[in-house]
Design a protein around this motif. Structure first.
Motif, PDB file in Angstrom:
ATOM      1  N   SER A  99      -2.830 -25.182  -9.016  1.00  0.00           N
ATOM      2  CA  SER A  99      -3.439 -25.302  -7.690  1.00  0.00           C
ATOM      3  C   SER A  99      -2.411 -25.080  -6.591  1.00  0.00           C
ATOM      4  N   ARG A 100      -2.911 -24.834  -5.406  1.00  0.00           N
ATOM      5  CA  ARG A 100      -2.026 -24.738  -4.250  1.00  0.00           C
ATOM      6  C   ARG A 100      -1.491 -26.116  -3.885  1.00  0.00           C
ATOM      7  N   ARG A 101      -2.431 -27.112  -3.911  1.00  0.00           N
ATOM      8  CA  ARG A 101      -2.023 -28.440  -3.453  1.00  0.00           C
ATOM      9  C   ARG A 101      -2.822 -29.553  -4.134  1.00  0.00           C
ATOM     10  N   SER A 127      -6.025 -30.884  -8.663  1.00  0.00           N
ATOM     11  CA  SER A 127      -5.545 -30.656 -10.030  1.00  0.00           C
ATOM     12  C   SER A 127      -6.022 -31.732 -10.994  1.00  0.00           C
ATOM     13  N   MET A 177       0.059 -29.746 -14.940  1.00  0.00           N
ATOM     14  CA  MET A 177      -0.202 -29.092 -13.669  1.00  0.00           C
ATOM     15  C   MET A 177       1.001 -28.266 -13.225  1.00  0.00           C
ATOM     16  N   TYR A 186       2.109 -25.813  -9.689  1.00  0.00           N
ATOM     17  CA  TYR A 186       1.688 -25.568  -8.315  1.00  0.00           C
ATOM     18  C   TYR A 186       2.128 -24.187  -7.822  1.00  0.00           C
ATOM     19  N   ASP A 230       8.262 -23.734  -9.459  1.00  0.00           N
ATOM     20  CA  ASP A 230       7.923 -25.123  -9.768  1.00  0.00           C
ATOM     21  C   ASP A 230       8.648 -25.551 -11.039  1.00  0.00           C
ATOM     22  N   GLY A 287       6.920 -28.335 -13.041  1.00  0.00           N
ATOM     23  CA  GLY A 287       5.688 -27.865 -13.666  1.00  0.00           C
ATOM     24  C   GLY A 287       5.961 -27.029 -14.904  1.00  0.00           C
TER      25      GLY A 287
END
Length: 205
Positions: free
Chosen positions: A119-121, A124, A150, A152, A162, A165
């Motif tokens: 996701s952008r933000r 999630s 997750m 990002y 990330d 991530g």
């Protein structure tokens, strides 16, 4: 060991692919065979609850769902990756999964499942919970990592920045490999858990 990877993003080289490819690097080192099915760029209609699959053994709509079912059957594990849309998985992916899990008549018990969300933000966690429910209703153990699965990023290439991530993806792949191998040994020695005859109830008497 074989793992089927479902990419639910419409972008074949986007951030979801980056996250999944980080897992594939580990699977390759562990000599786990992987197969990617790109779903997010396909036209997939939703389930119409016709019940025909119970008669013919596959979905009545002969598309990527029926093409993927044999790959799912022979796999030891399933990874589902999706971008986040309005705190939910890609709608095309959900239509695909609804039909795949419902129409595929083979026993999914002890196939290891893992989902990856990008996701952008925000959103999630909700998407992560949504995708895990397919495994939890199918007698499939769910592989976990050091954090929720997750990554990002908004624009293509953002996910590569990330660090946490991507480390979560590597850890997830290592844990999933260990779990699949352990289950294989357990099945060899003990077999699958004994099942009771299904008791179907509903709330209308």
């Amino acid at each position: 060991m074989k793992v089927l990877i479902i990419n639910g993003s419409p972008h074949s080289k986007g951030n979801t692919a980056t996250a999944l490819n980080e897992m594939i690097k580990v699977f390759d080192k562990e000599q786990v065979e992987t197969k990617i099915v790109h779903v997010g760029n396909k036209v997939v209609r939703g389930c119409i609850a016709c019940g025909k699959c119970r008669e013919i053994g596959h979905c009545v709509f002969n598309d990527i769902v029926n093409e993927t079912a044999p790959l799912f059957e022979e796999a030891d594990g399933l990874v589902i990756g999706s971008p986040v849309y309005y705190s939910s998985a890609n709608g095309t992916l959900i239509s695909f999964l609804d039909r795949l899990f419902f129409s595929a008549s083979f026993d999914k018990t002890m196939k290891v499942g893992a989902c990856v969300v990008v996701s952008r933000r925000g959103g999630s966690s909700a998407t992560f919970d949504e995708l895990n429910k397919y495994f939890a209703i199918s007698n499939m153990p769910i592989a976990s990592s050091q954090y929720w699965n997750m990554v990002y990023g908004l624009n293509a290439g953002d996910a590569e920045k990330d660090g946490e991530g991507l480390q979560t993806m590597r850890t997830l792949a290592k844990n999933m490999t260990f779990l699949m191998k352990s289950i294989a040994l357990g099945k060899e020695k003990f077999g699958l858990p004994e099942k009771e005859e299904w008791i179907a109830t509903h709330f209308i008497r």
